[in-house]
Design an enzyme around this catalytic site. Sequence first.
Site, PDB file in Angstrom:
ATOM      1  CB  SER A 159      -0.959  -0.042   1.196  1.00  0.00           C
ATOM      2  OG  SER A 159      -1.898   0.997   1.110  1.00  0.00           O
TER       3      SER A 159
ATOM      4  CB  THR B 247       2.596  -1.911  11.332  1.00  0.00           C
ATOM      5  OG1 THR B 247       2.441  -0.494  11.444  1.00  0.00           O
ATOM      6  CG2 THR B 247       1.448  -2.451  10.511  1.00  0.00           C
TER       7      THR B 247
ATOM      8  CD  GLU C 227      -9.279   3.543   8.602  1.00  0.00           C
ATOM      9  OE1 GLU C 227      -8.962   3.257   9.764  1.00  0.00           O
ATOM     10  OE2 GLU C 227      -8.668   3.119   7.607  1.00  0.00           O
TER      11      GLU C 227
ATOM     12  CB  SER D  70       1.856   1.490  15.578  1.00  0.00           C
ATOM     13  OG  SER D  70       2.061   0.756  14.390  1.00  0.00           O
TER      14      SER D  70
END
Length: 542
Positions: free
Chosen positions: A64, A502, A371, A500
């Site tokens: 992404s 990630t 979002e 987070s």
Amino acid sequence: MDPEALKKYSALHPKPAGLSLQYGTAGFRTRAEQLDHVMFRMGLLAVLRSRAVGATIGVMVTASHNPEEDNGVKLIDPLGEMLHPSWEEYATQLANAEEQELQQVITEICQKAAVNQHKDASVFVGRDTRPSSEKLSQSVIDGISVLGGQYHDYGLVTTPQLHYMVCCQNTQGQYGKATLEGYYEKLSKAFTELIKQVNTGSGESQRRLKIDCANGIGALKLSEMKPYFPKEVLIHLYNDGTKEKLNHLCGADFVKVHQEPPRGIDMKPNERCCSFDGDADRIVYYYKDAAGRFHLIDGDKIATLISIFLKELLGKVEQPLKMAVVQTAYANGSSTRYLEETLKVPVHCVKTGVKHLHHKAQEFDVGVYFEANGHGTVLFSKAAESKIRQLAREEKDDKKREAAKVLEHMIDLINQTVGDAISDMLVIEAILALKGLTVQQWDAIYTDLPNRLLKVQVADRRVIATGDAERRALTPAGLQEELDGLVGKYRLARAFVRPSGTEDVVRVYAEADAQENADALAHEVSLAVYNLAGGKGAPPQP
């Protein structure tokens, strides 16, 4: 399952020693060179999932909006939705298993998930434009093949296009044709029908749009789609991937985070511009005013524009259909206030992550979710959709029938499987044209509260646990009280922190009545996190 073949192929895709990865909202994401074994194993998992549900599963190779050196992979469930949470755990187990345990982990998954190993399996594979994607998608195909699955390799596609194909395939073509042509035809036909109703008086300059494609797949697919568009569509592509690196100083994520225009796009005052992210599932709009000031129009404002339009149409068809907007804690306070108080549309707040928004939006006849980062779509319940299509065909009252037809074209233009930058862009362009709105008028619907996003490095992000849709910190002890005290110092202020998904950082969000107050609050909250949640490195600087 042929144990010898599995062993042989697995050895060709060895797992680096000591590497442990977690399947998160975005699937797996890390440096491309660490992913070969993961790709092979996600090919295996896709076959198991396909056999478990008796349907086609998608595997998308993309990272992404991450830098070009990274890559990633996510699985797509039968109706084009995210992988079921219980299988996220299987994905993590399979990715982290040592070579010699692989056979056993597969057997355990088959037992736990009641997978019939003799059933047919079908997997759709797609990839983005990263240099590493082609080789990695071949590793996925190796995994599919070794377990005897059938696959169709779509090659280069946007993430939402693969979600769309999977949904078309599993609804036996009811959602559309599972080909790129099918996707282009369905969207362009709906868009053409919508803008037929626009007064041709609205000048050409109104319809001109500059698109920053993040040097990614969006540029390729928009170029392919151009011949399908009506001649009124004047789009100009920038950052098309021919010269610069993917996501480098451009793309929706860069623009949203830095609140500045991307490199490589020449903006004149009051020109409408938008940015896709690297795999074209997010979009944000922006413009520069006459004084040269940059204005960002993010996911909250996109959701608001779409909600205004749909609410008007739903009012005209006079059906008892329930509409709601779903947001996360990142949504700007002004947007929530406008939707609830002015537009009188119910707003629901859920945890960050598309799957939470999507899930909540399914509870309504019309569920709008975005979002703030520009990822979102609209869901229509089965009942609402068939009612609208019936009214478009049979309603005697002209006004109601026309409104139902516009809603029907909207349903066909929106990619209901997932946020889709191409589809969302066409929806926005159609609404602006139909309502005769300029980008400035859209921006002026409400004024965003100034806000600031920061990251704090911590030794272990799991120290922070949150509640109330991530709006309150439950641990470490004393942190939320500290935040409450800081927020109390400023007008119209709000702040929250969340780990987070990630990396070992804590994300900080703050908003207040003025930018310097939002900045000060964000900094003070960062210090509180650093001091109470095990900050790493130098303390945050203002």
